[in-house]
Every structure is written in structure tokens, then in C-alpha cells.
Write a protein that holds these residues in place. Structure first.
Motif, PDB file in Angstrom:
ATOM      1  N   TYR A  98       0.796  -1.228   0.000  1.00  0.00           N
ATOM      2  CA  TYR A  98       0.000   0.000   0.000  1.00  0.00           C
ATOM      3  C   TYR A  98       0.831   1.283   0.000  1.00  0.00           C
ATOM      4  O   TYR A  98       0.396   2.294  -0.569  1.00  0.00           O
ATOM      5  CB  TYR A  98      -0.948   0.004   1.207  1.00  0.00           C
ATOM      6  N   ALA A  99       1.988   1.249   0.621  1.00  0.00           N
ATOM      7  CA  ALA A  99       2.788   2.472   0.741  1.00  0.00           C
ATOM      8  C   ALA A  99       3.904   2.554  -0.293  1.00  0.00           C
ATOM      9  O   ALA A  99       4.625   3.549  -0.339  1.00  0.00           O
ATOM     10  CB  ALA A  99       3.391   2.566   2.148  1.00  0.00           C
ATOM     11  N   VAL A 100       4.034   1.518  -1.119  1.00  0.00           N
ATOM     12  CA  VAL A 100       5.121   1.499  -2.102  1.00  0.00           C
ATOM     13  C   VAL A 100       4.624   1.099  -3.496  1.00  0.00           C
ATOM     14  O   VAL A 100       4.831   1.823  -4.477  1.00  0.00           O
ATOM     15  CB  VAL A 100       6.247   0.533  -1.655  1.00  0.00           C
ATOM     16  N   GLU A 101       3.967  -0.046  -3.605  1.00  0.00           N
ATOM     17  CA  GLU A 101       3.592  -0.591  -4.918  1.00  0.00           C
ATOM     18  C   GLU A 101       2.789   0.371  -5.790  1.00  0.00           C
ATOM     19  O   GLU A 101       3.056   0.467  -7.010  1.00  0.00           O
ATOM     20  CB  GLU A 101       2.827  -1.904  -4.729  1.00  0.00           C
ATOM     21  N   PRO A 102       1.797   1.109  -5.245  1.00  0.00           N
ATOM     22  CA  PRO A 102       1.037   2.020  -6.117  1.00  0.00           C
ATOM     23  C   PRO A 102       1.920   3.054  -6.824  1.00  0.00           C
ATOM     24  O   PRO A 102       1.624   3.467  -7.951  1.00  0.00           O
ATOM     25  CB  PRO A 102       0.054   2.693  -5.146  1.00  0.00           C
ATOM     26  N   PHE A 103       2.987   3.471  -6.167  1.00  0.00           N
ATOM     27  CA  PHE A 103       3.932   4.422  -6.765  1.00  0.00           C
ATOM     28  C   PHE A 103       4.549   3.835  -8.032  1.00  0.00           C
ATOM     29  O   PHE A 103       4.639   4.503  -9.070  1.00  0.00           O
ATOM     30  CB  PHE A 103       5.022   4.763  -5.743  1.00  0.00           C
ATOM     31  N   TYR A 104       4.959   2.578  -7.970  1.00  0.00           N
ATOM     32  CA  TYR A 104       5.575   1.930  -9.129  1.00  0.00           C
ATOM     33  C   TYR A 104       4.535   1.588 -10.198  1.00  0.00           C
ATOM     34  O   TYR A 104       4.811   1.675 -11.398  1.00  0.00           O
ATOM     35  CB  TYR A 104       6.326   0.677  -8.680  1.00  0.00           C
ATOM     36  N   PHE A 105       3.346   1.208  -9.765  1.00  0.00           N
ATOM     37  CA  PHE A 105       2.279   0.888 -10.718  1.00  0.00           C
ATOM     38  C   PHE A 105       1.953   2.096 -11.590  1.00  0.00           C
ATOM     39  O   PHE A 105       1.758   1.967 -12.807  1.00  0.00           O
ATOM     40  CB  PHE A 105       1.031   0.428  -9.964  1.00  0.00           C
ATOM     41  N   GLU A 106       1.899   3.267 -10.970  1.00  0.00           N
ATOM     42  CA  GLU A 106       1.610   4.496 -11.720  1.00  0.00           C
ATOM     43  C   GLU A 106       2.667   4.773 -12.782  1.00  0.00           C
ATOM     44  O   GLU A 106       2.406   5.464 -13.762  1.00  0.00           O
ATOM     45  CB  GLU A 106       1.534   5.684 -10.759  1.00  0.00           C
ATOM     46  N   ARG A 107       3.840   4.222 -12.601  1.00  0.00           N
ATOM     47  CA  ARG A 107       4.944   4.454 -13.531  1.00  0.00           C
ATOM     48  C   ARG A 107       5.208   3.249 -14.425  1.00  0.00           C
ATOM     49  O   ARG A 107       6.257   3.152 -15.065  1.00  0.00           O
ATOM     50  CB  ARG A 107       6.195   4.845 -12.733  1.00  0.00           C
ATOM     51  N   GLY A 108       4.238   2.329 -14.447  1.00  0.00           N
ATOM     52  CA  GLY A 108       4.312   1.196 -15.357  1.00  0.00           C
ATOM     53  C   GLY A 108       5.303   0.123 -14.966  1.00  0.00           C
ATOM     54  O   GLY A 108       5.755  -0.657 -15.812  1.00  0.00           O
ATOM     55  N   ILE A 109       5.645   0.053 -13.689  1.00  0.00           N
ATOM     56  CA  ILE A 109       6.613  -0.938 -13.214  1.00  0.00           C
ATOM     57  C   ILE A 109       5.887  -2.014 -12.417  1.00  0.00           C
ATOM     58  O   ILE A 109       5.097  -1.711 -11.517  1.00  0.00           O
ATOM     59  CB  ILE A 109       7.691  -0.273 -12.329  1.00  0.00           C
ATOM     60  N   ASP A 110       6.147  -3.280 -12.756  1.00  0.00           N
ATOM     61  CA  ASP A 110       5.548  -4.406 -12.033  1.00  0.00           C
ATOM     62  C   ASP A 110       6.367  -4.661 -10.774  1.00  0.00           C
ATOM     63  O   ASP A 110       7.409  -5.318 -10.810  1.00  0.00           O
ATOM     64  CB  ASP A 110       5.519  -5.654 -12.913  1.00  0.00           C
ATOM     65  N   LEU A 187      -0.966   7.113  -0.648  1.00  0.00           N
ATOM     66  CA  LEU A 187      -1.838   7.597   0.427  1.00  0.00           C
ATOM     67  C   LEU A 187      -3.290   7.253   0.135  1.00  0.00           C
ATOM     68  O   LEU A 187      -4.055   6.909   1.044  1.00  0.00           O
ATOM     69  CB  LEU A 187      -1.667   9.106   0.597  1.00  0.00           C
ATOM     70  N   SER A 188      -3.665   7.310  -1.131  1.00  0.00           N
ATOM     71  CA  SER A 188      -5.029   6.941  -1.511  1.00  0.00           C
ATOM     72  C   SER A 188      -5.282   5.458  -1.263  1.00  0.00           C
ATOM     73  O   SER A 188      -6.360   5.066  -0.793  1.00  0.00           O
ATOM     74  CB  SER A 188      -5.259   7.273  -2.989  1.00  0.00           C
ATOM     75  N   ALA A 189      -4.288   4.634  -1.568  1.00  0.00           N
ATOM     76  CA  ALA A 189      -4.434   3.194  -1.339  1.00  0.00           C
ATOM     77  C   ALA A 189      -4.580   2.895   0.146  1.00  0.00           C
ATOM     78  O   ALA A 189      -5.401   2.059   0.552  1.00  0.00           O
ATOM     79  CB  ALA A 189      -3.229   2.454  -1.917  1.00  0.00           C
ATOM     80  N   ILE A 190      -3.796   3.573   0.965  1.00  0.00           N
ATOM     81  CA  ILE A 190      -3.860   3.371   2.416  1.00  0.00           C
ATOM     82  C   ILE A 190      -5.217   3.803   2.961  1.00  0.00           C
ATOM     83  O   ILE A 190      -5.764   3.185   3.881  1.00  0.00           O
ATOM     84  CB  ILE A 190      -2.720   4.149   3.103  1.00  0.00           C
ATOM     85  N   ALA A 191      -5.784   4.853   2.375  1.00  0.00           N
ATOM     86  CA  ALA A 191      -7.061   5.389   2.849  1.00  0.00           C
ATOM     87  C   ALA A 191      -8.268   4.629   2.308  1.00  0.00           C
ATOM     88  O   ALA A 191      -9.407   4.950   2.662  1.00  0.00           O
ATOM     89  CB  ALA A 191      -7.172   6.864   2.466  1.00  0.00           C
ATOM     90  N   THR A 192      -8.045   3.629   1.479  1.00  0.00           N
ATOM     91  CA  THR A 192      -9.154   2.868   0.903  1.00  0.00           C
ATOM     92  C   THR A 192      -9.978   2.196   1.998  1.00  0.00           C
ATOM     93  O   THR A 192      -9.423   1.467   2.831  1.00  0.00           O
ATOM     94  CB  THR A 192      -8.624   1.785  -0.063  1.00  0.00           C
ATOM     95  N   PRO A 193     -11.287   2.412   2.023  1.00  0.00           N
ATOM     96  CA  PRO A 193     -12.121   1.764   3.043  1.00  0.00           C
ATOM     97  C   PRO A 193     -12.036   0.241   2.937  1.00  0.00           C
ATOM     98  O   PRO A 193     -11.999  -0.321   1.842  1.00  0.00           O
ATOM     99  CB  PRO A 193     -13.533   2.257   2.696  1.00  0.00           C
ATOM    100  N   GLY A 194     -11.972  -0.403   4.082  1.00  0.00           N
ATOM    101  CA  GLY A 194     -12.001  -1.864   4.104  1.00  0.00           C
ATOM    102  C   GLY A 194     -10.648  -2.538   4.156  1.00  0.00           C
ATOM    103  O   GLY A 194     -10.561  -3.704   4.538  1.00  0.00           O
ATOM    104  N   VAL A 195      -9.578  -1.843   3.764  1.00  0.00           N
ATOM    105  CA  VAL A 195      -8.255  -2.466   3.843  1.00  0.00           C
ATOM    106  C   VAL A 195      -7.647  -2.162   5.206  1.00  0.00           C
ATOM    107  O   VAL A 195      -7.843  -1.080   5.759  1.00  0.00           O
ATOM    108  CB  VAL A 195      -7.312  -1.987   2.713  1.00  0.00           C
ATOM    109  N   SER A 196      -6.936  -3.121   5.749  1.00  0.00           N
ATOM    110  CA  SER A 196      -6.364  -2.945   7.082  1.00  0.00           C
ATOM    111  C   SER A 196      -5.145  -3.841   7.236  1.00  0.00           C
ATOM    112  O   SER A 196      -4.791  -4.599   6.327  1.00  0.00           O
ATOM    113  CB  SER A 196      -7.394  -3.289   8.165  1.00  0.00           C
ATOM    114  N   THR A 197      -4.528  -3.764   8.391  1.00  0.00           N
ATOM    115  CA  THR A 197      -3.385  -4.625   8.691  1.00  0.00           C
ATOM    116  C   THR A 197      -3.802  -5.862   9.483  1.00  0.00           C
ATOM    117  O   THR A 197      -2.942  -6.618   9.943  1.00  0.00           O
ATOM    118  CB  THR A 197      -2.318  -3.848   9.485  1.00  0.00           C
ATOM    119  N   ASP A 198      -5.088  -6.079   9.648  1.00  0.00           N
ATOM    120  CA  ASP A 198      -5.574  -7.268  10.344  1.00  0.00           C
ATOM    121  C   ASP A 198      -5.131  -8.510   9.573  1.00  0.00           C
ATOM    122  O   ASP A 198      -5.400  -8.643   8.378  1.00  0.00           O
ATOM    123  CB  ASP A 198      -7.099  -7.217  10.440  1.00  0.00           C
TER     124      ASP A 198
END
Length: 257
Positions: A98-110, A187-198
Motif C-alpha cells: 500500500y505504501a510502495v507498490e502504487p507508486f511503481y504501478f503508476e509508472r508502469g513498473i511491475d 496515500l489513496s491506497a492506504i485510505a481505501t475503506p475496508g483495507v487494514s493490517t488485520d
């Protein structure tokens, strides 16, 4: 119908940094009441309690061979599986999700190619405290799980601040998206309703993936009514009520259809 009995240990909800319970686990065994009673009488013939409690039994050294004998009997003669996870390592994997992968996804990196998320999580687990400053790194992880729970603007701002207080330039691949860019997609991914560290879902999926392999056909799951297992119960209900075709693949050897 075959019945798997499940139980859990170490559940602390969203808090995966609990120092007193660093591991979370769950176990399942396919056994009927009669066989369970027979095993208890065979290995603990003088036991007066109605339920086996490891913590109580393990206090007495004379019970250690009996516990090992019981475990050996179960592992040899019954379908069973135990899943144990290091909660700090799991938190790092979630952090990367959540705090790293979305950054790379936006830039076309798997980010997940070749399991590099696991490699980076391992690097953070073992070297992060030294590279990033242990106190600052611990504060970052605490801020992350708080942000995942609260999802408020302040919690997200505190997370970015915590990232910038680490020596993040030592490992910019992992901390840079937050510390260097305050990446809005993360930050948007972290704020997504329903996702948690449980960790309940991760643990339960791991159990079910093996139960599906071991079961000869349809099966049912039984558990006690402890407060902790209520989370597992709700997740089980969701699995049962889901009637679409879908496959969850946690790894090359763990999947659920």
C-alpha cells in the motif's frame, strides 16, 4: 461430511507490532469427537480438565513427552495443518503493498515481478533497523498501521512525516515513495475503506488453501466462540456465501478456488 476443527493464537487485530505476541497462527485438524476423546485419554489419562490448554500443560516438564506424543499421533494419523506468520514481516509486506507498490504501478513498473516484494520485505526486516535508524523505522511502521486503521488526513500526514524522519536515502526503493514524493497514489491506497493490517484474512486463506487440498469432498469448519475467532467466523461466512468462480493465488503452492 468431513469436519475440520480450527483454532487460532496470537491474534491482536490491526496491531502487528505487539511485542508480547510477535507471531500469529492458526491450525486445523480433521478429527471427530470420539477420536479426540480417545487421544486425550491415551496421552493424558489423569487429566481432569474438559479441554486441553497448552499453556497450562506445558508448565509441567512431565507433560512435555505427552504433548510431543500427542502431536506426533495427530501429524501421523490425521489431516492437519498449522500456519504461523511473523507479524512484523507481514506488516512489512502490507506496507509494500500500500505504501510502495502504487507508486511503481503508476509508472508502469511491475513491483511484484520475480517476487521482489518479498525480497525487499526481507531486506527491510533484517537491515531496515540498521539502515534507516531503528527508532525512526519502528515509528514509521507504527504510523503506517495507525494510518491503515484510522484513514484520517492527520494519520496520513503523520505517516509521511515518520517516513521522512528515517534515513530513507539509504533505501529509497522502499521509503522514497512516501518520504521523497508523499506519493498521493500510495496515500489513496492506504485510505481505501475496508483495507487494514488485520492478519486474520491472510491466516485463514492459508489454512483454507491446505484444507481444500486435504479434503476428500465437501467439508465443514467448526471453531469455538472466543472473541478472537469471531473475525475468522465472519470471513468464513464470506467465503461460504461467495458463489462466483474465482481463484486466489497467494503463492505458487497456495491458492483457493
Amino acid at each position: 461430511m468431513e469436519c475440520f476443527r480450527i483454532d487460532e493464537s496470537g491474534y491482536t487485530g490491526f496491531d502487528l507490532l505487539n511485542a508480547e505476541q510477535p507471531f500469529q497462527g492458526a491450525a486445523a485438524v480433521s478429527i471427530n469427537d470420539e477420536e479426540a476423546e480417545r487421544l486425550i485419554k491415551e496421552h493424558f489419562p489423569s487429566l481432569q480438565a474438559t479441554e486441553l490448554k497448552y499453556q497450562a500443560l506445558s508448565r509441567r516438564p512431565k507433560n512435555h513427552p505427552r504433548l510431543l506424543g500427542l502431536l506426533g499421533d495427530i501429524h501421523t494419523n490425521y489431516k492437519c495443518v498449522t500456519y504461523v506468520c511473523d507479524k512484523r514481516f507481514l506488516l512489512l509486506l502490507i506496507f509494500l503493498d500500500y505504501a510502495v507498490e502504487p507508486f511503481y504501478f503508476e509508472r508502469g513498473i511491475d513491483f511484484y515481478a520475480d517476487g521482489q516484494n518479498y525480497s525487499l520485505a526481507s531486506l527491510l526486516y533484517f537491515a531496515g533497523p540498521t539502515l534507516l535508524d531503528k527508532g525512526a523505522f519502528d515509528a514509521l511502521l507504527a504510523a503506517f498501521q495507525t494510518a491503515m486503521k484510522e484513514k484520517t488526513r492527520k494519520a496520513l500526514e503523520d505517516l509521511v512525516t515518520a517516513a521522512r524522519k528515517t534515513k530513507w536515502n539509504q533505501l529509497p526503493e522502499a521509503i522514497g515513495p512516501l518520504a521523497g514524493y508523499g506519493a498521493p497514489e500510495c496515500l489513496s491506497a492506504i485510505a481505501t475503506p475496508g483495507v487494514s493490517t488485520d492478519a486474520a484474512l491472510v491466516v485463514l486463506q492459508s489454512l483454507i488453501s491446505r484444507m481444500e487440498v486435504m479434503a476428500d469432498g465437501p467439508y465443514r469448519v467448526e471453531h469455538d466462540q472466543s472473541k478472537n475467532l469471531l473475525s475468522y467466523h465472519n470471513l468464513l461466512e464470506r467465503y461460504i456465501n461467495h458463489d462466483d468462480e474465482i481463484e486466489f493465488r497467494q503463492s505458487e503452492i497456495a491458492s483457493i478456488k
